[in-house]
Design an enzyme around this catalytic site. Structure first.
Site, PDB file in Angstrom:
ATOM      1  N   ARG A 111       0.816  -1.186  -0.209  1.00  0.00           N
ATOM      2  CA  ARG A 111       0.112   0.222   0.064  1.00  0.00           C
ATOM      3  C   ARG A 111       0.625   1.347   0.026  1.00  0.00           C
ATOM      4  O   ARG A 111       0.061   2.382   0.139  1.00  0.00           O
ATOM      5  CB  ARG A 111      -0.936  -0.004   1.153  1.00  0.00           C
ATOM      6  CG  ARG A 111      -1.871  -1.333   1.315  1.00  0.00           C
ATOM      7  CD  ARG A 111      -2.531  -1.502   0.315  1.00  0.00           C
ATOM      8  NE  ARG A 111      -3.740  -2.593   0.493  1.00  0.00           N
ATOM      9  CZ  ARG A 111      -4.168  -3.277  -0.610  1.00  0.00           C
ATOM     10  NH1 ARG A 111      -4.037  -3.048  -1.749  1.00  0.00           N
ATOM     11  NH2 ARG A 111      -5.340  -4.185  -0.066  1.00  0.00           N
ATOM     12  N   ASP A 133      -0.987 -13.036  -0.592  1.00  0.00           N
ATOM     13  CA  ASP A 133      -1.817 -11.966  -1.331  1.00  0.00           C
ATOM     14  C   ASP A 133      -2.194 -11.270  -0.126  1.00  0.00           C
ATOM     15  O   ASP A 133      -3.443 -10.942  -0.049  1.00  0.00           O
ATOM     16  CB  ASP A 133      -3.132 -12.779  -1.776  1.00  0.00           C
ATOM     17  CG  ASP A 133      -3.868 -11.833  -2.771  1.00  0.00           C
ATOM     18  OD1 ASP A 133      -3.211 -10.561  -2.998  1.00  0.00           O
ATOM     19  OD2 ASP A 133      -4.853 -11.863  -3.254  1.00  0.00           O
TER      20      ASP A 133
HETATM   21  O1  DOR Z   1      -8.856  -9.141  -2.984  1.00  0.00           O
HETATM   22  C1  DOR Z   1      -8.006  -8.689  -3.464  1.00  0.00           C
HETATM   23  N1  DOR Z   1      -7.352  -7.453  -3.105  1.00  0.00           N
HETATM   24  N2  DOR Z   1      -7.523  -9.179  -4.634  1.00  0.00           N
HETATM   25  C2  DOR Z   1      -6.720  -8.382  -5.513  1.00  0.00           C
HETATM   26  O2  DOR Z   1      -6.517  -8.849  -6.773  1.00  0.00           O
HETATM   27  C3  DOR Z   1      -6.177  -7.340  -4.942  1.00  0.00           C
HETATM   28  C4  DOR Z   1      -6.112  -7.049  -3.522  1.00  0.00           C
HETATM   29  C5  DOR Z   1      -6.126  -5.625  -3.110  1.00  0.00           C
HETATM   30  O3  DOR Z   1      -5.011  -4.917  -3.461  1.00  0.00           O
HETATM   31  O4  DOR Z   1      -6.775  -5.416  -2.253  1.00  0.00           O
END
Ligand code: DOR
Length: 449
Positions: free
Chosen positions: A67, A312
């Site tokens: 972020r 992720d």
């Molecule tokens: O759920 C998700 N959040 N999938 C993504 O591909 C991006 C990610 C995000 O950056 O919040």
């Protein structure tokens, strides 16, 4: 302890696929030699003796969203990397959907400058592919600190998107390193959104982004990879249909030109219960799916069709996530819980330790060409993930390092705990405490591998 030259030992060091008693001589951030446990250590070197703890090759989280720049209320590079090392990660590869997007020289150099000396471990950043930069990705992917290119085939958080086959092929034709791809089909996503206007609860999420979205995108991607010859890494796969596509690949392609990632949350959570019990906490893209898909993911993982586990890690604030579905952002934190959740599975006999080490250390190094990582051996970086297999504990979101302050795994009881994270010989994390100084720097990538 002076950490430039020392010996590190335990009864259980991961050496060529086995836990063996050993002492490692560490000099200048590199493993100089591997000695037997009872032999004499070089005179004058201090010994950091970790007893019965498991000393594993330094693990890498190959999919995080930290972020910064743009959304410091959710996370930044310092807090995200603190969460990563508390979860045993010795390096991370970070995604380009920051603000500004990471899509050119300046935005990449800015991230590298922000991260250097502020992150608790080493790092690489993905370059986002767009219609505008697709023709010069070969120049961008080799810049210092860049681990490769990321393509979003379907829109998720942020505006990065290559929705059609022309754009996809153009991006794949420019460059050499493995391209990481979020494979959900944009056309199908739009159709479903229009057809399911009444979707007003997280339980609709797996229908709004259904298995066909994933299957369509993955089959288009496999075709584009075959025509262009470009290696692709398919991120966070979620469905039985995708596992079938992987199985149908010609011998040698899987693990070569095509590699695949799963996340712990897709392996451990299940629809519909997760949406009823966790609500917005369970919403991410691509979605958590039903038992039949989860079982197919486990089968693929065990048979070796999957190469990497990624978290992720996608933090959003409680306030944003609490907005009504579907206006709330998708994504959940995970870099601090990924290894603990999966180590718990190892200690409960559901996954071999050799598979876990491959998924989090060996394959990340091989597939992304990360120099010096992936094994405990002379000449390799002194990066280690150390786990105490005897400890039991419970995930407590109030104690996690991520700024977002919540976890879908809050309250989960786990076996095995990260005790130390060691990066280039420096103990950056030890039983809840951090080193006095963050010394993270860009990883070296062999883009021609
Ligand atoms: O759920 C998700 N959040 N999938 C993504 O591909 C991006 C990610 C995000 O950056 O919040």
């Amino acid at each position: 302890m002076q950490m430039d030259e020392y010996c590190l030992g335990s009864q259980a060091v991961w050496l060529d696929g086995e836990l063996l008693p050993a002492t490692l001589v560490i000099r200048g951030g590199v493993i100089e030699s591997v000695l037997s446990r009872d032999g004499a250590a070089p005179a004058g070197l201090p010994l950091l003796d970790l007893g019965e703890a498991w000393i594993l090759p330094g693990m890498v989280d190959t999919q995080v969203h930290f972020r910064e720049p743009g959304f410091p209320e959710k996370e930044d590079l310092e807090s995200g990397s603190r969460a990563a090392v508390a979860g045993g990660m010795t390096a991370f590869l970070e995604m380009p959907n920051t603000k500004p997007l990471t899509v050119d020289e300046a935005s990449l150099a800015d991230k590298v400058a922000r991260a250097t000396g502020r992150c608790w471990c080493d790092f690489g950043f993905f370059m986002g592919a767009t219609e505008e930069n697709a023709h010069r990705l070969h120049e961008l992917e080799v810049l210092p600190g860049c681990c490769g290119v990321k393509i979003f085939m379907g829109s998720s958080t942020g505006s990065l998107l290559l929705a059609d086959d022309d754009g996809l092929r153009r991006a794949l034709s420019h460059g050499h390193s493995r391209v990481a791809v979020h494979a959900e089909d944009e056309g199908r996503l739009r159709q479903l959104k229009a057809a399911l206007e009444q979707a007003d609860h997280p339980r609709w999420h797996p229908r709004l982004r259904d298995p066909e979205c994933a299957r369509l995108a993955v089959s288009r991607l496999l075709e584009a990879s075959e025509t262009t010859g470009r290696a692709v890494h398919i991120l966070h796969m979620t469905s039985a249909e995708e596992m079938e596509l992987l199985r149908a690949l010609p011998k040698g392609v899987l693990g070569g030109r095509v590699s695949a990632e799963l996340t712990p949350q897709h392996l451990l959570l299940e629809a519909p219960a997760c949406y009823e019990e966790l609500g917005w906490r369970a919403v991410m893209n691509p979605p958590i799916r039903e038992a039949i898909h989860r079982e197919a993911l486990w089968e693929a993982l065990r048979e070796g069709s999957i190469h990497i586990l990624g978290s992720d890690h996608a933090p959003h604030t409680v306030e944003e996530k609490g907005r009504p579905y579907p206006t709330a952002p998708s994504g959940m934190p995970g870099t601090e819980t990924m290894l603990p959740l999966m180590m718990d599975q190892v200690l409960r006999g559901r996954l071999g330790l050799n598979r876990l080490v491959a998924l989090l250390a060996e394959e990340p190094a091989r597939l992304f060409g990360i120099s010096g990582k992936g094994r405990v051996a002379p000449g390799m970086r002194a990066d280690f993930t150390v786990v105490d297999p005897g400890r039991e504990w419970a995930v407590d979101e109030a104690l996690l390092q991520s700024r977002c302050g919540w976890s879908p795994f809050h309250g989960q009881r786990l076996r095995g705990k990260v005790s130390h994270t060691i990066v280039r010989g420096q103990v950056v994390y030890e039983n809840g405490r951090f080193a006095t100084e963050a010394k993270g720097r860009p990883l070296d990538f062999d883009h021609a591998h």
